[in-house]
Design a protein around this motif. Structure first.
Motif, PDB file in Angstrom:
ATOM      1  N   ASP A  85      63.430  56.138  35.416  1.00 33.60           N
ATOM      2  CA  ASP A  85      63.957  57.237  34.627  1.00 33.60           C
ATOM      3  C   ASP A  85      64.725  56.686  33.432  1.00 33.60           C
ATOM      4  O   ASP A  85      65.026  55.497  33.346  1.00 33.60           O
ATOM      5  CB  ASP A  85      64.801  58.219  35.447  1.00 33.60           C
ATOM      6  N   TRP A 145      60.099  70.177  37.110  1.00 35.83           N
ATOM      7  CA  TRP A 145      59.058  69.225  37.517  1.00 35.83           C
ATOM      8  C   TRP A 145      57.736  69.594  36.863  1.00 35.83           C
ATOM      9  O   TRP A 145      57.418  70.777  36.696  1.00 35.83           O
ATOM     10  CB  TRP A 145      58.853  69.246  39.028  1.00 35.83           C
ATOM     11  N   TYR A 200      64.737  51.460  37.183  1.00 33.63           N
ATOM     12  CA  TYR A 200      63.412  51.245  37.765  1.00 33.63           C
ATOM     13  C   TYR A 200      63.499  50.991  39.260  1.00 33.63           C
ATOM     14  O   TYR A 200      64.448  50.367  39.741  1.00 33.63           O
ATOM     15  CB  TYR A 200      62.735  50.025  37.126  1.00 33.63           C
ATOM     16  N   ALA A 201      62.470  51.415  39.955  1.00 31.34           N
ATOM     17  CA  ALA A 201      62.317  51.025  41.346  1.00 31.34           C
ATOM     18  C   ALA A 201      62.001  49.531  41.390  1.00 31.34           C
ATOM     19  O   ALA A 201      61.321  49.005  40.501  1.00 31.34           O
ATOM     20  CB  ALA A 201      61.186  51.815  41.996  1.00 31.34           C
ATOM     21  N   GLY A 260      62.316  61.462  34.003  1.00 33.33           N
ATOM     22  CA  GLY A 260      61.921  60.377  34.879  1.00 33.33           C
ATOM     23  C   GLY A 260      60.567  60.596  35.517  1.00 33.33           C
ATOM     24  O   GLY A 260      60.019  61.697  35.481  1.00 33.33           O
ATOM     25  N   TRP A 261      60.053  59.525  36.066  1.00 28.00           N
ATOM     26  CA  TRP A 261      58.778  59.545  36.777  1.00 28.00           C
ATOM     27  C   TRP A 261      59.009  59.277  38.249  1.00 28.00           C
ATOM     28  O   TRP A 261      59.746  58.356  38.611  1.00 28.00           O
ATOM     29  CB  TRP A 261      57.840  58.491  36.198  1.00 28.00           C
ATOM     30  N   TYR A 262      58.363  60.072  39.070  1.00 26.89           N
ATOM     31  CA  TYR A 262      58.370  59.917  40.513  1.00 26.89           C
ATOM     32  C   TYR A 262      56.917  59.847  40.956  1.00 26.89           C
ATOM     33  O   TYR A 262      56.009  60.256  40.229  1.00 26.89           O
ATOM     34  CB  TYR A 262      59.055  61.103  41.176  1.00 26.89           C
ATOM     35  N   ARG A 287      58.172  61.479  48.279  1.00 25.54           N
ATOM     36  CA  ARG A 287      58.234  61.259  46.840  1.00 25.54           C
ATOM     37  C   ARG A 287      59.353  60.256  46.542  1.00 25.54           C
ATOM     38  O   ARG A 287      60.439  60.356  47.113  1.00 25.54           O
ATOM     39  CB  ARG A 287      58.489  62.584  46.111  1.00 25.54           C
ATOM     40  N   GLU A 288      59.071  59.310  45.642  1.00 28.55           N
ATOM     41  CA  GLU A 288      60.044  58.281  45.333  1.00 28.55           C
ATOM     42  C   GLU A 288      60.191  58.121  43.821  1.00 28.55           C
ATOM     43  O   GLU A 288      59.248  58.369  43.058  1.00 28.55           O
ATOM     44  CB  GLU A 288      59.624  56.932  45.934  1.00 28.55           C
ATOM     45  N   LEU A 289      61.376  57.680  43.418  1.00 29.36           N
ATOM     46  CA  LEU A 289      61.623  57.412  42.006  1.00 29.36           C
ATOM     47  C   LEU A 289      60.848  56.175  41.578  1.00 29.36           C
ATOM     48  O   LEU A 289      60.856  55.147  42.261  1.00 29.36           O
ATOM     49  CB  LEU A 289      63.113  57.195  41.770  1.00 29.36           C
ATOM     50  N   CYS A 343      56.564  64.084  36.749  1.00 23.11           N
ATOM     51  CA  CYS A 343      57.626  63.949  35.764  1.00 23.11           C
ATOM     52  C   CYS A 343      58.723  64.959  36.067  1.00 23.11           C
ATOM     53  O   CYS A 343      58.430  66.120  36.398  1.00 23.11           O
ATOM     54  CB  CYS A 343      57.073  64.190  34.365  1.00 23.11           C
ATOM     55  N   LYS A 344      59.952  64.516  35.956  1.00 28.77           N
ATOM     56  CA  LYS A 344      61.096  65.403  36.142  1.00 28.77           C
ATOM     57  C   LYS A 344      61.978  65.354  34.910  1.00 28.77           C
ATOM     58  O   LYS A 344      62.258  64.274  34.375  1.00 28.77           O
ATOM     59  CB  LYS A 344      61.917  64.995  37.362  1.00 28.77           C
TER      60      LYS A 344
END
Length: 122
Positions: free
Chosen positions: A50, A112, A59-60, A35-37, A45-47, A95-96
């Motif tokens: 993913d 991360w 998605y946010a 996923g991307w944060y 930090r926010e999502l 990226c996680k």
């Protein structure tokens, strides 16, 4: 050892597009999700988005309809296509990966990347 490396950040004008890439490498048995944060100055930090190994995406609300996350299982790589970028998208994007590694100890771990800067400005 496992590494997660992002690329593709940069400076773009409002309304423009960027594509981020994130590759996981090393002693990986399987990847559960990637996923991307993002983290803007002074904010948590926010999502962003993913994707699971089965292809399920999340998605946010702030990026729905503008960003698309996709993955290449063969390359252990995930992409984030960002369109119609806004100034408020400016942040460091991380990226996680949640994955099963083989060594030095087998198990499920979270990794991360180092982050890539995205700046949206005219």
């Amino acid at each position: 050892q496992v590494q997660v490396v992002e690329s593709g950040g940069g400076l773009v004008q409002p309304g423009g597009s960027l594509r981020l890439s994130c590759a996981a490498s090393g002693s990986i048995v399987s990847i559960n999700s990637m996923g991307w944060y993002r983290q803007a100055p002074g904010k948590q930090r926010e999502l962003v988005a993913d994707i699971t190994s089965g292809g399920r995406t999340n998605y946010a609300d702030s990026v729905k309809g503008r960003f698309t996350i996709s993955g290449d299982d063969a390359k252990n790589t995930v992409y984030l296509q960002m369109n119609s970028l806004k100034s408020e998208d400016t942040a460091v994007y991380y990226c996680k990966a949640i994955l099963v590694r083989e060594a030095p100890a087998r198990g499920t771990f979270q990794y991360w990347g180092q982050g890539t800067q995205v700046t949206v400005s005219s």
